[in-house]
Design a protein around this motif. Structure first.
Motif, PDB file in Angstrom:
ATOM      1  N   ASP A 132       0.872  -1.256   0.098  1.00  0.00           N
ATOM      2  CA  ASP A 132      -0.014  -0.075   0.143  1.00  0.00           C
ATOM      3  C   ASP A 132       0.872   1.378  -0.001  1.00  0.00           C
ATOM      4  O   ASP A 132       1.877   1.335   0.828  1.00  0.00           O
ATOM      5  CB  ASP A 132      -0.939   0.042   1.157  1.00  0.00           C
ATOM      6  CG  ASP A 132      -1.864   1.102   1.250  1.00  0.00           C
ATOM      7  OD1 ASP A 132      -2.751   1.059   0.279  1.00  0.00           O
ATOM      8  OD2 ASP A 132      -1.643   1.948   2.312  1.00  0.00           O
ATOM      9  N   GLY A 133       0.506   2.264  -0.847  1.00  0.00           N
ATOM     10  CA  GLY A 133       1.407   3.262  -1.036  1.00  0.00           C
ATOM     11  C   GLY A 133       2.519   3.084  -2.155  1.00  0.00           C
ATOM     12  O   GLY A 133       3.599   3.325  -2.032  1.00  0.00           O
ATOM     13  N   THR A 134       1.954   2.402  -3.164  1.00  0.00           N
ATOM     14  CA  THR A 134       2.763   1.739  -4.247  1.00  0.00           C
ATOM     15  C   THR A 134       3.593   3.093  -4.951  1.00  0.00           C
ATOM     16  O   THR A 134       4.760   3.008  -5.065  1.00  0.00           O
ATOM     17  CB  THR A 134       2.543   1.010  -5.238  1.00  0.00           C
ATOM     18  OG1 THR A 134       1.724  -0.073  -4.582  1.00  0.00           O
ATOM     19  CG2 THR A 134       3.146   0.607  -6.355  1.00  0.00           C
ATOM     20  N   TRP A 135       2.929   4.287  -5.156  1.00  0.00           N
ATOM     21  CA  TRP A 135       3.432   5.438  -5.829  1.00  0.00           C
ATOM     22  C   TRP A 135       4.852   5.768  -4.924  1.00  0.00           C
ATOM     23  O   TRP A 135       5.778   6.066  -5.538  1.00  0.00           O
ATOM     24  CB  TRP A 135       2.602   6.421  -5.877  1.00  0.00           C
ATOM     25  CG  TRP A 135       2.986   7.654  -6.762  1.00  0.00           C
ATOM     26  CD1 TRP A 135       2.810   7.915  -7.767  1.00  0.00           C
ATOM     27  CD2 TRP A 135       3.926   8.748  -6.161  1.00  0.00           C
ATOM     28  NE1 TRP A 135       3.394   8.915  -8.595  1.00  0.00           N
ATOM     29  CE2 TRP A 135       4.151   9.491  -7.211  1.00  0.00           C
ATOM     30  CE3 TRP A 135       4.600   8.991  -5.045  1.00  0.00           C
ATOM     31  CZ2 TRP A 135       4.918  10.689  -7.442  1.00  0.00           C
ATOM     32  CZ3 TRP A 135       5.068  10.240  -4.840  1.00  0.00           C
ATOM     33  CH2 TRP A 135       5.482  11.017  -6.143  1.00  0.00           C
ATOM     34  N   ASN A 136       4.617   5.929  -3.416  1.00  0.00           N
ATOM     35  CA  ASN A 136       5.708   5.979  -2.769  1.00  0.00           C
ATOM     36  C   ASN A 136       6.815   5.097  -2.948  1.00  0.00           C
ATOM     37  O   ASN A 136       8.053   5.406  -2.862  1.00  0.00           O
ATOM     38  CB  ASN A 136       5.208   6.205  -1.173  1.00  0.00           C
ATOM     39  CG  ASN A 136       4.320   7.437  -0.978  1.00  0.00           C
ATOM     40  OD1 ASN A 136       4.413   8.368  -1.568  1.00  0.00           O
ATOM     41  ND2 ASN A 136       3.657   7.361   0.419  1.00  0.00           N
ATOM     42  N   TYR A 137       6.416   3.940  -2.708  1.00  0.00           N
ATOM     43  CA  TYR A 137       7.700   2.673  -2.877  1.00  0.00           C
ATOM     44  C   TYR A 137       8.237   2.881  -4.137  1.00  0.00           C
ATOM     45  O   TYR A 137       9.544   2.796  -4.139  1.00  0.00           O
ATOM     46  CB  TYR A 137       6.635   1.464  -2.862  1.00  0.00           C
ATOM     47  CG  TYR A 137       7.555   0.270  -2.890  1.00  0.00           C
ATOM     48  CD1 TYR A 137       8.235  -0.343  -1.804  1.00  0.00           C
ATOM     49  CD2 TYR A 137       7.686  -0.531  -4.060  1.00  0.00           C
ATOM     50  CE1 TYR A 137       9.052  -1.399  -1.911  1.00  0.00           C
ATOM     51  CE2 TYR A 137       8.729  -1.598  -4.195  1.00  0.00           C
ATOM     52  CZ  TYR A 137       9.299  -1.915  -3.364  1.00  0.00           C
ATOM     53  OH  TYR A 137      10.014  -3.279  -3.139  1.00  0.00           O
ATOM     54  N   ALA A 138       7.607   3.062  -5.239  1.00  0.00           N
ATOM     55  CA  ALA A 138       8.262   2.977  -6.555  1.00  0.00           C
ATOM     56  C   ALA A 138       9.131   4.347  -6.618  1.00  0.00           C
ATOM     57  O   ALA A 138      10.067   4.272  -7.569  1.00  0.00           O
ATOM     58  CB  ALA A 138       7.124   3.074  -7.551  1.00  0.00           C
ATOM     59  N   HIS A 139       8.903   5.533  -6.071  1.00  0.00           N
ATOM     60  CA  HIS A 139       9.827   6.531  -6.200  1.00  0.00           C
ATOM     61  C   HIS A 139      10.726   6.937  -4.816  1.00  0.00           C
ATOM     62  O   HIS A 139      11.238   7.742  -4.461  1.00  0.00           O
ATOM     63  CB  HIS A 139       8.772   7.779  -6.120  1.00  0.00           C
ATOM     64  CG  HIS A 139       8.029   8.009  -7.454  1.00  0.00           C
ATOM     65  ND1 HIS A 139       6.805   7.177  -7.523  1.00  0.00           N
ATOM     66  CD2 HIS A 139       8.464   8.535  -8.619  1.00  0.00           C
ATOM     67  CE1 HIS A 139       6.504   7.541  -8.710  1.00  0.00           C
ATOM     68  NE2 HIS A 139       7.285   8.152  -9.363  1.00  0.00           N
TER      69      HIS A 139
END
Length: 295
Positions: A107-114
């Motif tokens: 959860d929070g993939t955008w954060n994880y990916a960046h």
């Protein structure tokens, strides 16, 4: 391995909860953390938009957690975010399932990916769509907030062997409240009006991670959170944990939340009075779109 959950019982044993936590920790160690800040462009894909991402970590962690849950609970319905993206009909089974598990593997993939370390794993257990167990895991710090229906919410730090109860804030007047409002998750025709009321609160913002927003609410660091674009893997666990931590949790129209609920807005606040004050500020969200304004 623990015994399978009898399908007529709505709670998990402590051993079963520990098995689920151990499964999530193993998935984090093997699939999530080794890929963090090491993803290539080919490892990151878009689902519905540039803001809705999926990574190899999401897919691999979900597959591992799903396999483990099937082993522990062979009769349960398993609802993983990434599986649902290609098999949406799985959601149709939620209301009739005596036991179902939802999985948000990152959860929070955008954060994880960046490369931002604000992401988590969310697991819930459902009985006929009603959340009965919730888990919010922080892979970076390796700790959990968990709750079971009828019990309090706990912070569990396995490495330090610490367990402590968490509870929501004391609430208060609107101008003294801070909370989470993901503005861009709301309908386009409501966003300007929603943005205009944000200054009425002491602070309203988003950290792009439901797992950590729900953790912060349950620990009393913010006073409310409201969610749009409801999905069971994002919201079922946090709704239960917020309630077990002493909060008041309901749909903005006052109805009870169920994991099959996809329309409307889920509001959690520190108590019923605070919930009512926030609801009054945001009640315009329940108004039908002004079709005449579009003409």
């Amino acid at each position: 391995m623990t015994d399978s959950l009898p399908m007529t019982i709505s709670t998990l044993s402590r051993a079963q909860r520990t098995s689920i936590m151990n499964l999530v920790r193993r998935a984090s160690r093997s699939e999530i953390m080794p890929r963090f800040r090491k993803l290539d462009a080919a490892d990151i894909g878009e689902k519905t938009s540039r803001q809705d991402l999926v990574t190899e970590a999401d897919r691999a962690a979900e597959a591992m957690i799903a396999r483990g849950l099937v082993t522990l609970f062979p009769n349960a319905l398993i609802i993983g975010e990434e599986n649902v993206s290609v098999n949406p009909e799985v959601l149709d089974g939620i209301p009739e399932a005596e036991l179902a598990f939802t999985i948000d593997p990152v959860d929070g993939t955008w954060n994880y990916a960046h490369g931002l370390s604000v992401f988590g794993v969310i697991i819930s257990a459902l009985r006929f769509g009603v959340p009965v167990f919730g888990l919010l895991y922080d892979p970076v710090m390796d700790d959990f907030i968990v709750a079971q229906d009828g019990e309090g919410a706990e912070m569990i730090m396995p490495k330090r062997r610490i367990r402590r109860t968490v509870s929501v804030s004391a609430g208060g007047a609107v101008e003294d409240l801070s909370g989470y409002i993901g503005l861009y998750n709301f309908p386009k025709d409501k966003q300007a009006q929603l943005a205009a009321v944000l200054p009425r609160f002491e602070r309203a913002y988003s950290i792009r991670c439901t797992a950590h927003e729900a953790r912060m609410f349950a620990e009393g660091h913010v006073d409310f959170m409201i969610s749009a674009k409801l999905t069971p893997w994002d919201h079922a666990a946090g709704a239960l944990i917020g309630k077990c931590a002493g909060g008041h949790v309901a749909m903005l129209d006052g109805s009870d939340y169920r994991a099959q609920t996809r329309e409307g807005y889920l509001l959690a606040a520190s108590d019923a009075a605070t919930w009512g004050r926030v609801r009054d500020v945001l009640s315009f969200l329940l108004d039908a779109p002004d079709e005449t304004a579009k003409a």
